[in-house]
Motif scaffolding. Structure first.
Motif, PDB file in Angstrom:
ATOM      1  N   ALA A  67       0.842  -1.194   0.000  1.00  0.00           N
ATOM      2  CA  ALA A  67       0.000   0.000   0.000  1.00  0.00           C
ATOM      3  C   ALA A  67       0.878   1.245   0.000  1.00  0.00           C
ATOM      4  CB  ALA A  67      -0.913   0.003   1.221  1.00  0.00           C
ATOM      5  N   LEU A  68       0.620   2.136  -0.953  1.00  0.00           N
ATOM      6  CA  LEU A  68       1.351   3.397  -1.035  1.00  0.00           C
ATOM      7  C   LEU A  68       0.375   4.541  -0.777  1.00  0.00           C
ATOM      8  CD1 LEU A  68       3.483   2.829  -4.284  1.00  0.00           C
ATOM      9  CD2 LEU A  68       4.209   2.516  -1.908  1.00  0.00           C
ATOM     10  N   PRO A  69       0.550   5.274   0.317  1.00  0.00           N
ATOM     11  CA  PRO A  69      -0.352   6.402   0.601  1.00  0.00           C
ATOM     12  C   PRO A  69       0.004   7.598  -0.281  1.00  0.00           C
ATOM     13  CG  PRO A  69       1.322   6.218   2.303  1.00  0.00           C
ATOM     14  CD  PRO A  69       1.564   5.075   1.379  1.00  0.00           C
ATOM     15  N   VAL A  70      -0.852   7.914  -1.226  1.00  0.00           N
ATOM     16  CA  VAL A  70      -0.618   9.037  -2.136  1.00  0.00           C
ATOM     17  C   VAL A  70      -1.909   9.845  -2.284  1.00  0.00           C
ATOM     18  CG1 VAL A  70       1.208   7.879  -3.441  1.00  0.00           C
ATOM     19  CG2 VAL A  70      -1.172   7.661  -4.189  1.00  0.00           C
ATOM     20  N   GLN A  71      -1.745  11.092  -2.661  1.00  0.00           N
ATOM     21  CA  GLN A  71      -2.908  11.949  -2.893  1.00  0.00           C
ATOM     22  C   GLN A  71      -3.147  12.203  -4.388  1.00  0.00           C
ATOM     23  OE1 GLN A  71      -0.325  13.355  -0.424  1.00  0.00           O
ATOM     24  NE2 GLN A  71      -1.375  11.696   0.648  1.00  0.00           N
ATOM     25  N   GLY A  72      -2.216  11.756  -5.217  1.00  0.00           N
ATOM     26  CA  GLY A  72      -2.374  11.924  -6.657  1.00  0.00           C
ATOM     27  C   GLY A  72      -1.828  10.739  -7.417  1.00  0.00           C
ATOM     28  N   VAL A  73      -2.472  10.395  -8.532  1.00  0.00           N
ATOM     29  CA  VAL A  73      -2.023   9.296  -9.396  1.00  0.00           C
ATOM     30  C   VAL A  73      -1.981   9.805 -10.829  1.00  0.00           C
ATOM     31  CG1 VAL A  73      -2.449   6.956 -10.207  1.00  0.00           C
ATOM     32  CG2 VAL A  73      -3.088   7.595  -7.870  1.00  0.00           C
ATOM     33  N   PHE A  74      -0.781   9.825 -11.399  1.00  0.00           N
ATOM     34  CA  PHE A  74      -0.593  10.272 -12.777  1.00  0.00           C
ATOM     35  C   PHE A  74      -0.408   9.040 -13.656  1.00  0.00           C
ATOM     36  CE2 PHE A  74       0.472  13.787 -10.116  1.00  0.00           C
ATOM     37  CZ  PHE A  74       0.095  14.927 -10.817  1.00  0.00           C
ATOM     38  N   ILE A  75      -1.388   8.772 -14.507  1.00  0.00           N
ATOM     39  CA  ILE A  75      -1.372   7.566 -15.335  1.00  0.00           C
ATOM     40  C   ILE A  75      -0.757   7.903 -16.690  1.00  0.00           C
ATOM     41  CG2 ILE A  75      -2.787   5.782 -16.420  1.00  0.00           C
ATOM     42  CD1 ILE A  75      -4.795   6.209 -14.124  1.00  0.00           C
ATOM     43  N   GLU A  76       0.396   7.306 -16.957  1.00  0.00           N
ATOM     44  CA  GLU A  76       1.172   7.587 -18.172  1.00  0.00           C
ATOM     45  C   GLU A  76       1.642   6.269 -18.779  1.00  0.00           C
ATOM     46  OE1 GLU A  76       1.543  10.494 -19.451  1.00  0.00           O
ATOM     47  OE2 GLU A  76       1.178  11.960 -17.855  1.00  0.00           O
ATOM     48  N   ILE A  77       0.692   5.472 -19.285  1.00  0.00           N
ATOM     49  CA  ILE A  77       1.023   4.127 -19.765  1.00  0.00           C
ATOM     50  C   ILE A  77       0.799   3.975 -21.272  1.00  0.00           C
ATOM     51  CG2 ILE A  77       0.632   3.018 -17.538  1.00  0.00           C
ATOM     52  CD1 ILE A  77      -2.144   2.189 -18.585  1.00  0.00           C
ATOM     53  N   GLY A  78       0.837   5.080 -21.970  1.00  0.00           N
ATOM     54  CA  GLY A  78       0.711   4.983 -23.418  1.00  0.00           C
ATOM     55  C   GLY A  78      -0.592   5.560 -23.929  1.00  0.00           C
ATOM     56  N   LEU A  79      -0.781   5.417 -25.227  1.00  0.00           N
ATOM     57  CA  LEU A  79      -1.890   6.069 -25.910  1.00  0.00           C
ATOM     58  C   LEU A  79      -2.660   5.089 -26.782  1.00  0.00           C
ATOM     59  CD1 LEU A  79       0.158   9.186 -27.074  1.00  0.00           C
ATOM     60  CD2 LEU A  79      -1.411   9.093 -25.120  1.00  0.00           C
ATOM     61  N   ILE A  80      -3.926   5.425 -27.035  1.00  0.00           N
ATOM     62  CA  ILE A  80      -4.812   4.630 -27.891  1.00  0.00           C
ATOM     63  C   ILE A  80      -5.142   5.452 -29.134  1.00  0.00           C
ATOM     64  CG2 ILE A  80      -7.057   3.493 -28.066  1.00  0.00           C
ATOM     65  CD1 ILE A  80      -7.033   3.249 -25.014  1.00  0.00           C
ATOM     66  N   PRO A  81      -4.990   4.897 -30.344  1.00  0.00           N
ATOM     67  CA  PRO A  81      -5.305   5.673 -31.552  1.00  0.00           C
ATOM     68  C   PRO A  81      -6.793   5.994 -31.648  1.00  0.00           C
ATOM     69  CG  PRO A  81      -4.800   3.387 -32.099  1.00  0.00           C
ATOM     70  CD  PRO A  81      -4.479   3.554 -30.652  1.00  0.00           C
ATOM     71  N   ASN A  82      -7.084   7.230 -32.042  1.00  0.00           N
ATOM     72  CA  ASN A  82      -8.475   7.661 -32.244  1.00  0.00           C
ATOM     73  C   ASN A  82      -8.928   7.245 -33.643  1.00  0.00           C
ATOM     74  OD1 ASN A  82      -8.695   9.020 -29.689  1.00  0.00           O
ATOM     75  ND2 ASN A  82      -7.445  10.659 -30.538  1.00  0.00           N
TER      76      ASN A  82
END
Length: 335
Positions: A254-269
């Protein structure tokens, strides 16, 4: 997401500006020579090249700038030793507006239909645009984690844009999810803002550029968890932590954090053209060296395509090629 809106409002056009850019009905049935979908580097470059060839062109996009607007620092675009993504895209937009092309900004592409040698794009608001050729430059969007708590806490600690939202997390503990350039750039942006930064990457090693890895690993604010998977984002009204597990063991951390930045790539539109043009297993539109798809008259450029190296300068070059390809196609049809 409040932080994102505050940041992007500095660049994206206001409602009164959008009204000024609403395309007027064309004489002769409203038939365009070229429909360009997407206003990122590829789409805006294609627009300039099409305008210089005197093609009757409409540029249709849900927004202006695409992914580069979410980039804080650009140091590898020729002509600029340093420029922000918003500044660079503002310059692109300024150049586009010098030409007599029509803009439909705020319109999301929903369906592309082929009718003989003409193409009709329908937007999510029901507007229709018909043209003799098409350039698809719709780019990509952030890939979600798809874990419990993610959707519920978007805008309440979960974000996909460090450039937009990092200032909102001053003095807090945060997690950055991913191990490529996007994640490393997000972590670098947070070094002067956050109290502590946990980087969680599913792969056992980094996938980013060495210069970014060196910058992040050199900070005592950063703690890395390579080879770990995010199992849950926790919190009721706001993010309060994340649960992660090593890939090779059943041990929850468990990591106590107040923010989560999700940067795992992109999906083509590319959803609106699947079934119309060929796409690869990743959903990217397949093109040849002329940016031509498997359907004559439909071209594609930028991150939405199968072209390797997703870079601003590559997308701009591909946009130029796509517009020139469309021009050549139209000449052949009229010949």
């Amino acid at each position: 997401m409040e932080g994102k809106l505050l940041e992007l409002d500095l660049f994206l056009p206001k409602e009164e500006e959008l009204a000024e850019e609403e395309p007027q009905p064309l004489p002769g049935g409203g038939l365009y020579d070229l429909i360009i979908i997407g206003a990122g580097p590829a789409g805006m470059t294609a627009t300039v090249y099409a305008a210089r060839k005197k093609l009757r062109t409409v540029l249709i996009s849900i927004d202006l700038g695409g992914q580069p607007v979410l980039t804080s620092e650009i140091e590898n675009y020729m002509g600029y030793q340093y420029i922000t993504g918003q500044e660079l895209m503002a310059k692109f937009h300024e150049q586009v507006r010098r030409f007599p092309i029509e803009l439909a900004i705020g319109e999301e592409a929903r369906e592309l239909a082929v009718q003989g040698k003409q193409f009709t794009l329908t937007t999510s608001r029901g507007k229709k645009f018909t043209g003799r050729s098409v350039v698809i430059a719709s780019g990509k969007r952030s890939r979600p984690l798809n874990v419990p708590g993610e959707k519920e806490l978007v805008g309440r600690g979960v974000t996909y844009c460090a450039t937009c939202d990092a200032p909102l997390f001053g003095g807090m503990d945060v997690a950055v999810i991913g191990g490529g350039n996007s994640a490393l750039t997000a972590a670098a942006d947070l070094l002067s803002i956050a109290n502590r930064i946990y980087i969680v990457n599913f792969a056992p090693s980094w996938q980013g550029d060495p210069v970014l890895v060196e910058k992040v690993e050199g900070s005592d604010k950063v703690e890395k968890f390579l080879g770990y998977e995010v199992m849950e984002i926790q919190g009721k009204d706001r993010v309060s932590g994340i649960a992660i597990e090593p890939r090779e063991a059943a041990e929850t951390i468990a990591l106590p954090v107040q923010g989560v930045f999700i940067e795992i790539g992109l999906i083509p539109n590319s959803e609106f053209v699947r079934g119309v043009v060929a796409v690869n297993s990743a959903g990217e539109i397949e093109v040849d060296r002329h940016c031509q798809t498997n359907v004559p008259g439909i071209f594609a450029a930028g991150d939405v395509t199968s072209v390797p190296e997703k870079q601003i300068i590559v997308a701009a070059g591909e946009g130029a090629k796509a517009a020139l390809g469309a021009y050549g196609y139209l000449l052949e049809q009229r010949g």
